[in-house]
Enzyme design. Structure first.
Site, PDB file in Angstrom:
ATOM      1  N   ARG A 510     -65.149   0.377  65.270  1.00 37.65           N
ATOM      2  CA  ARG A 510     -65.515  -0.375  63.980  1.00 37.65           C
ATOM      3  C   ARG A 510     -65.056  -1.978  64.207  1.00 37.65           C
ATOM      4  O   ARG A 510     -63.946  -1.917  64.646  1.00 37.65           O
ATOM      5  CB  ARG A 510     -64.557   0.252  62.653  1.00 37.65           C
ATOM      6  N   GLU A 539     -71.593  -6.912  59.238  1.00 33.83           N
ATOM      7  CA  GLU A 539     -72.921  -6.628  60.033  1.00 33.83           C
ATOM      8  C   GLU A 539     -73.992  -6.738  59.074  1.00 33.83           C
ATOM      9  O   GLU A 539     -74.116  -6.095  58.048  1.00 33.83           O
ATOM     10  CB  GLU A 539     -72.818  -5.114  60.520  1.00 33.83           C
ATOM     11  N   HIS A 558     -74.617  -2.757  66.720  1.00 29.22           N
ATOM     12  CA  HIS A 558     -74.377  -1.202  66.127  1.00 29.22           C
ATOM     13  C   HIS A 558     -75.251  -0.509  66.537  1.00 29.22           C
ATOM     14  O   HIS A 558     -75.900   0.478  65.796  1.00 29.22           O
ATOM     15  CB  HIS A 558     -73.991  -1.548  64.602  1.00 29.22           C
TER      16      HIS A 558
END
Length: 780
Positions: A510, A539, A558
């Site tokens: 994370r 993000e 991601h």
């Protein structure tokens, strides 16, 4: 026809080595031989290094009478003067019979030859005495082609110099040509006929015979050193000129105590890089390496002779272990293959597990079984010794590996993959999977910081450390922790500056774990050689974010988990979880286990309602599909068995693996997964639980240190007697109302159905239709 393009063809580059020429680039040796000798010149050339040339002149000698032997020395000045013209490093007067005939004749020949050549002159007699002393031989067996009076004078010569000849045998041959006519096999057989248990060595004497070719074979079969006249002269010429070359394959005299290893260091590398430092005792050698490591922080290699040297060095090795210093210890043993051992000497110097003497106070040991494995072992020993906590490592080389002939040098491994110490922050399911995969790359060390792990629960082969130690020691750091109040910002400026300047940081967990502003600052100063981020605080990462401007940062949005493999596996996992639910098992990776009792009650109610509806519909239609009946029967079998397995605290999944292991113990996780038709992670979870319950143990098997195999414990075998009757009971209950004929008909019908469906699958495969990888349960 001559080619018109011949002027375009480059002339061949001359290569004196390829052509076999010897020009004495390092030295020239002069040798005076009897005129009738046709063997010595070839033997000496074979024994000398290629960059040392041999220059021979001769004196007349074609017989064996005392008058002829004395006459050979009459013109020694002329021969010595001629060979002296090539400026030799040393001159050898090479005739065993003449040089051992009398002390006065020997001294006279040497003095006159030295005066005429202006060089140091050595005789065969001198070489014989030096060689026997080097071998610490005091008793010997003498084998010669000579007539009786020469044999007697040679025995007298040896006695004068302190050697006891316990057996002497001559063949009575007079002429050198007749001596040379005997094949090597004859000298092999003759020497073996005169085997003597109490002798220290065998001397096959005469420069004119072909005995050199069987020296090594004789030593193997007799178990004692064997010398020949030509062998000792080559050895003595080299030592007199100050050279330590040790030609391979010509007997114990030309070997060091470490043979192949010593030969590589001295002859092939010139004793320069690395250079050997000879010590008077093994403890001295290890203590010097100990002190060197204390001063420099670098390991020094120590060579200890076989089991004897290792025993002498044990206390010093223990001291290095206590002081936590890196020391590389190399040892040697005789042939582990007993069929290759020479009598006596090899048996004394061979141990099946030599490292067991010091295993309690070295970090790691190995005994490689090939040259390629030896290179890898030496590299691994170096890395492990250097890794914290430092300590000595030991590699033991089988002499058979050292002396094996190689047509070319083995390929060196990729050294770069051994240089990294990897540190993982967090070792849950994802971190544990990373550890499993890292082992294939064989890093120097895997460090783990995880407050929830203990030495007992930590993955095998990792080193638990605190977070600061991990940051300081790791070359690569990977984060695998959840984001919460305790972990947010856990990698800030202070933590980043503790990392090595050339370390690599990877975060696939994370984004909030890393202080991105601090990361930009320290990387802008040149700290860290690279950072890989699949996750960021925001993000997607804004287009103008400073991280995008750093050339040592690799960014992915991601998506590292979004691979083709993942998308192909996801349906399989979904089906597996649905199947588990239908079979009454919890889905994989269930987190809220406290809801299991309520869920099972609801599931039972739903299944009862479903069955009632299905049977009602079947009654209305008056017919039932075979496929559904088989599925319901299989589910009924499984549920009936599960009810009984619960009484022994065994799950249905554990039953599947136990049944397989009862049939074939010691299977790997992958083999069990394939045979049970379950995914490998499912098998992994089940095996861990079975090990916790004491049903199995997992360990490596010989020759494979990476893959774990499952072996039943006594408790696992005992379960067979308890559980198999339960399965039979479930089977009997299902068939209780069927006659034997009906059961036979049912078996035949099901067998035909199975074959029909298998044939259908084969036909589909022939059309290119591949069966998707479903993973179901085996039935009872």
């Amino acid at each position: 026809m001559m080619s018109d393009n011949r002027d375009l063809v480059a002339p061949p580059r001359l290569n004196s080595l390829a052509c076999g020429f010897r020009f004495g680039g390092r030295a020239r040796f002069g040798v005076i031989l009897p005129s009738g000798n046709i063997v010595a010149e070839g033997d000496l050339a074979a024994l000398l290094p290629r960059d040392i040339s041999l220059h021979v002149t001769r004196l007349r000698l074609t017989g064996s009478s005392r008058e002829q032997l004395n006459a050979m020395a009459e013109d020694v000045e002329t021969a010595a003067s001629l060979v002296g013209d090539v400026d030799p490093a040393v001159v050898g007067f090479h005739c065993t019979a003449v040089s051992t005939l009398s002390e006065q004749l020997e001294r006279d020949i040497l003095a006159r030859a030295c005066s005429a050549s202006g060089r140091r002159v050595v005789a065969t007699s001198e070489a014989i005495v030096s060689a026997l002393n080097a071998l610490t031989a005091r008793t010997l067996v003498l084998i010669t082609p000579y007539v009786d009076h020469i044999v007697k004078s040679e025995v007298a010569f040896l006695n004068r110099h302190g050697f006891d000849v316990i057996d002497a045998h001559g063949l009575g041959i007079d002429h050198p040509r007749d001596m040379a006519a005997l094949p090597p096999e004859d000298w092999l057989a003759l020497t073996k006929e005169h085997y003597a248990q109490k002798t220290d060595a065998y001397f096959v004497s005469c420069t004119a015979i072909r005995s050199l070719e069987v020296v090594s074979l004789l030593e193997e079969q007799l178990g004692k050193p064997v010398i020949t006249s030509n062998q000792v002269m080559a050895w003595h010429l080299l030592r007199t000129a100050g050279f330590n070359d040790q030609p391979h394959g010509f007997g114990h005299l030309l070997r060091s105590s470490f043979r192949g290893l010593h030969d590589s260091l001295v002859n092939h590398l010139g004793n320069e890089d690395p250079q050997m430092l000879l010590c008077l005792h093994e403890e001295h050698a290890v203590a010097i390496a100990h002190g060197y490591a204390k001063v420099t922080g670098e390991p020094l290699a120590v060579i200890l002779h076989s089991n004897v040297g290792l025993m002498h060095g044990t206390m010093a090795i223990f001291n290095a272990w206590c002081d936590r210093v890196p020391v590389l210890i190399y040892g040697a043993t005789g042939p582990v293959d007993a069929a290759l051992r020479r009598p006596w000497i090899d048996w004394l110097h061979t141990c099946r597990d030599q490292a067991s003497m010091i295993r309690n106070y070295v970090k790691w040991d190995d005994q490689p079984a090939s040259m390629e494995a030896a290179i890898e072992s030496m590299l691994r020993a170096n890395l492990i010794a250097r890794a914290e906590p430092h300590g000595p490592t030991y590699v033991n080389f089988d002499v058979s590996i050292q002396e094996k002939q190689h047509a070319e040098a083995p390929a060196l491994p990729d050294f770069s993959r051994y240089r990294s110490t990897v540190g993982l922050v967090g070792s849950g399911r994802i971190g544990g999977g990373v550890i499993d995969r890292l082992r294939a790359f064989e890093p120097a060390e895997i460090l783990v910081h995880d407050p929830f792990l203990t030495p007992e629960t930590a993955p095998e082969g990792v080193c638990l450390v605190d977070r600061d130690a991990l940051l300081v020691q790791s070359d690569v750091i990977s984060l695998h922790v959840p984001l919460n109040a305790q972990t947010r910002g856990m990698i800030g400026e202070a933590e980043l500056r503790k990392m090595k300047r050339d370390a690599i940081l990877v975060n696939t967990s994370r984004g909030g774990l890393i202080d991105e502003d601090a990361l930009v600052e320290v990387m802008s100063e040149g700290h860290l050689s690279g950072v890989g981020l699949d996750v960021t605080e925001t993000e997607p990462l804004p287009a103008d974010h400073p991280l995008r401007g750093l050339d040592r940062v690799v960014l992915t949005p991601h998506i590292l988990g979004h691979t083709i493999d993942l998308y192909s596996i996801m349906p399989e996992v979904l089906v597996e979880n649905a199947t588990r639910l239908m079979d009454g098992d919890l889905p994989k990776y269930t987190r809220n286990l406290e809801v299991e009792p309520v869920w099972r009650e609801r599931l039972a109610n739903m299944q009862a309602m479903s069955e009632q509806i299905e049977y009602s519909a079947a009654d209305e239609a008056g017919v039932e599909r075979i496929a559904r009946l088989v599925r319901l029967a299989a589910r009924g079998f499984n549920r009936s068995l599960q009810i009984r397995l619960q009484t022994q605290n065994v799950t249905f999944g554990q039953w599947i693996f136990l049944r397989i292991l009862w049939q074939e113990d010691g299977l790997s996780q992958r083999e069990l997964s394939d045979r049970a038709h379950l995914t490998e992670p499912t098998a992994h979870t089940a095996l861990i639980r079975m090990e916790e319950l004491g049903y199995i143990v997992r360990r490596n098997v010989e020759g494979n240190k990476r893959r774990l195999h499952a072996f039943l414990t006594a408790k696992g075998w005992e379960l067979r007697e308890l559980l198999e009757p339960l399965a039979l009971e479930a089977n009997d209950i299902a068939l209780s109302s069927l006659t034997k004929d009906e059961q036979t008909t049912l078996r035949k019908a099901l067998t035909v159905m199975i074959r029909n469906l298998e044939e259908d699958e084969r036909r589909a495969a022939s059309r290119g239709v591949r069966m998707p990888p479903t993973k179901g349960h085996a039935s009872s």
